[in-house]
Scaffold this active site. Structure first.
Site, PDB file in Angstrom:
ATOM      1  CB  CYS A 375      -1.002  -0.041   1.142  1.00 18.35           C
ATOM      2  SG  CYS A 375      -2.446   0.975   0.785  1.00 18.35           S
ATOM      3  CG  HIS A 506      -3.516  -3.479   2.938  1.00 17.09           C
ATOM      4  ND1 HIS A 506      -2.463  -3.078   3.731  1.00 17.09           N
ATOM      5  CD2 HIS A 506      -4.180  -2.355   2.585  1.00 17.09           C
ATOM      6  CE1 HIS A 506      -2.497  -1.757   3.873  1.00 17.09           C
ATOM      7  NE2 HIS A 506      -3.526  -1.290   3.185  1.00 17.09           N
ATOM      8  CD  GLU A 508      -1.221  -6.247   4.680  1.00 15.33           C
ATOM      9  OE1 GLU A 508      -0.904  -6.474   3.487  1.00 15.33           O
ATOM     10  OE2 GLU A 508      -1.319  -5.096   5.149  1.00 15.33           O
TER      11      GLU A 508
HETATM   12  N1  GLN Z   1      -1.889   6.630   3.039  1.00 14.18           N
HETATM   13  C1  GLN Z   1      -2.062   5.929   1.804  1.00 14.18           C
HETATM   14  C2  GLN Z   1      -3.448   6.131   1.213  1.00 14.18           C
HETATM   15  O1  GLN Z   1      -4.365   6.465   1.927  1.00 14.18           O
HETATM   16  C3  GLN Z   1      -1.779   4.470   1.981  1.00 14.18           C
HETATM   17  C4  GLN Z   1      -2.741   3.781   2.880  1.00 14.18           C
HETATM   18  C5  GLN Z   1      -2.230   2.470   3.405  1.00 14.18           C
HETATM   19  O2  GLN Z   1      -1.031   2.210   3.365  1.00 14.18           O
HETATM   20  N2  GLN Z   1      -3.102   1.641   3.916  1.00 14.18           N
HETATM   21  O3  GLN Z   1      -3.651   5.959   0.044  1.00 14.18           O
END
Ligand code: GLN
Length: 530
Positions: A375, A506, A508
């Site tokens: 992410c 994600h 994970e």
């Molecule tokens: N801050 C970034 C976004 O909102 C990544 C979010 C995250 O890593 N879950 O796009």
């Protein structure tokens, strides 16, 4: 007290009853007033776990899915906030037709409605509902009242299991049962009497202590289950089995086990115990601390995903937490990363430590150390590439500098509107979305399929305006949304780097001990080669 492992106990009970051939559903009732966990800082509540539906929940839901090896629906999670909001909205809409709306009728009625709905949706033989919080606090009292009512409604179908901690004070060296006795008394004052006690402690509970607990707390001795500390939470179902928990519970319900299929779980645990060697992975991110304590809870799914793949590969994992702020202050410190077989940057928000993370990525790219970005870890990887390979030295994200003209990571139109309206709750791109994986890429090599479904939680995206230039400069977008607009996986060709890959989603959240995630496994395989 909190942190004794109610979540893992719930999940483990699920695992052993599932192995007996029953359809199991696991539910959590969380006492806080937030409608979901999405608006909470990880230092407040640990990781925010995202379900397929996009509901932002507590890390226990992650354990439930990992232990049951299946996806659970949103209906399996409730908070006081969710319940109260529903009842109050209904009252405002005259849904109660002029009645006086009361906590101990209308709120508990709503809690029971949610439980019964979840039972139906899961088509479950047995549902295990974890009540968050501890005995004796105000916050979860309404859930306990609902539990009492549930037992009255279905006396033969409901049992109560209490997870309690038995301290062994250092100076005494003897396991003490009094706090558990008091906790039972406290539960009795709610009209709830535990049928089983899971006795958490440093060591196993001996016969003498079991007799005492049984006697003083009014439960059968066979219903006092020993739950000593373990090195790995995946040992817990096996310990429960050793103490006969599933047998006793099935007896209680007068149910016969349909099968005994704990072998895959047992094999996985044995494999974990016999793992060899050492794979050193550095997780570079923001440190989440509370006072003098560091909370690795904030990344629990990432840790479990790495563990699942390392168990599968039969190799021991050694994880180190690296604070990116240190690299920001002194770039020379990056050299310590050359000791590692792989570097991972997990998800995150805000601008703390960002430059340190970007330097980490440059280091991993140049030194050809396997790099996996999740992410934010992917967004920063794209920014790093834009800065140092494409030559856009001011490349950044809208999140870091909203006025920049080189926003490689930016807000899509719908997100701009949401932020304008201060619509922050449950408004990110959340939950499972399909992604098309390009053939002959590292991602495809891992997944071995073109259509995948992965869970998201982010507001920002790779800016479509820069995609062409980034691709010309050698960055490969090996995963895209089916319409080709959103970049979901970025990587470098394996001709240039052994493993340099980031995902906007994600992965994970879908990694499980009995079905490790292909990307985590591919990452660790590269790390192993290094
Ligand atoms: N801050 C970034 C976004 O909102 C990544 C979010 C995250 O890593 N879950 O796009």
């Amino acid at each position: 007290m909190s942190g004794v492992g109610k979540g893992v106990s719930t999940a483990s009970l699920g695992t052993i009853l599932q192995a007996k051939g029953f359809r199991i559903s696991l539910m959590k009732a969380d006492p806080y007033l937030n409608v979901d966990a999405g608006t909470m800082n990880p230092t407040e509540h640990g990781e925010v776990f995202v379900m397929d539906s996009g509901l932002e929940t507590d890390q226990d839901m992650g354990n439930y899915e990992r232990f049951l090896n299946k996806n659970l629906p949103a209906e399996n999670y409730m908070t006081n906030g969710m319940v109260f909001k529903y009842v109050i909205d209904k009252e405002r809409a005259l849904g109660y037709k002029g009645k006086c709306v009361e906590p101990t009728y209308h709120i508990t009625e709503e809690i029971l409605r949610r439980i019964e709905l979840a039972v139906r949706i899961n088509d479950a033989d047995i549902t295990i509902i974890e009540v968050g919080g501890t005995a004796g606090e105000y916050q979860n009292a309404i859930f306990l009242e609902a539990a009492r009512q549930l037992k009255i409604k279905h006396p033969k179908d409901v049992i109560f299991v209490m997870v309690s901690y038995l301290p062994v004070p250092g100076k005494l060296g003897e396991m003490k049962t009094k706090p558990t006795q008091n906790a039972v008394r406290q539960m009795n004052s709610y009209g709830v009497h535990p049928d089983f006690i899971i006795a958490r402690s440093e060591n196993s509970v001996d016969k003498k202590r079991k007799e005492k607990i049984a006697n003083m707390c009014g439960v059968l001795m066979e219903h006092v289950i020993s739950a000593p500390d373990v090195n790995s939470i995946y040992d817990v179902p096996l310990n429960f089995e050793k103490d006969g928990l599933s047998k006793e519970i099935l007896n209680f319900f007068e149910l016969k086990s349909k099968q005994n299929h704990l072998k895959p779980w047992r094999d996985m645990v044995l494999k974990a115990h016999s793992a060899k060697g050492e794979l050193k992975i550095a997780i570079v991110g923001k440190y989440f601390t509370t006072g003098d304590y560091m909370l690795s809870d904030a990344y629990i799914s990432v840790i479990e995903a790495l563990k699942a793949s390392s168990i599968d590969l039969g190799i021991k994992l050694s994880l180190d937490w690296k604070d990116s702020v240190v690299y920001e202050r002194d770039r020379k410190q990056l050299k310590e990363l050359s000791d590692y077989d792989g570097i991972l940057i997990p998800g995150g928000f805000g601008s703390t430590g960002i430059e340190g993370m970007i330097s980490t990525i440059t280091y991993a790219r140049e030194k050809k150390i396997p790099y996996f970005g999740l992410c934010y870890g992917m967004q920063l990887m794209v920014i790093e590439y834009a800065r140092n390979v494409l030559g856009l030295s001011r490349a950044t994200s809208h999140e870091i500098d909203p006025s920049s003209s080189t926003q490689i990571i930016t807000l899509m139109h719908d997100q701009k509107m949401k932020l304008k309206q201060k619509d922050y709750g449950a408004s990110m791109r959340l939950g499972a979305y399909p992604c098309s994986v390009a053939k002959e890429t590292l991602a495809y090599r891992a997944y071995k399929q073109e259509k995948i479904l992965e869970r998201h939680r982010h507001r920002y995206e790779v800016n479509p305006e820069f995609v062409g230039d980034l691709e010309k400069a050698g960055l490969v977008f090996s995963g895209k949304s089916p319409d080709g607009i959103l970049m979901e996986i970025a990587e470098l060709s394996q001709k240039v780097h052994p493993f340099f890959l980031g995902t906007q989603f994600h992965p994970e959240f879908l990694a499980r001990p009995l079905s490790p995630h292909p990307l985590f496994s591919e990452f660790l395989r590269s790390a192993l080669k290094k």
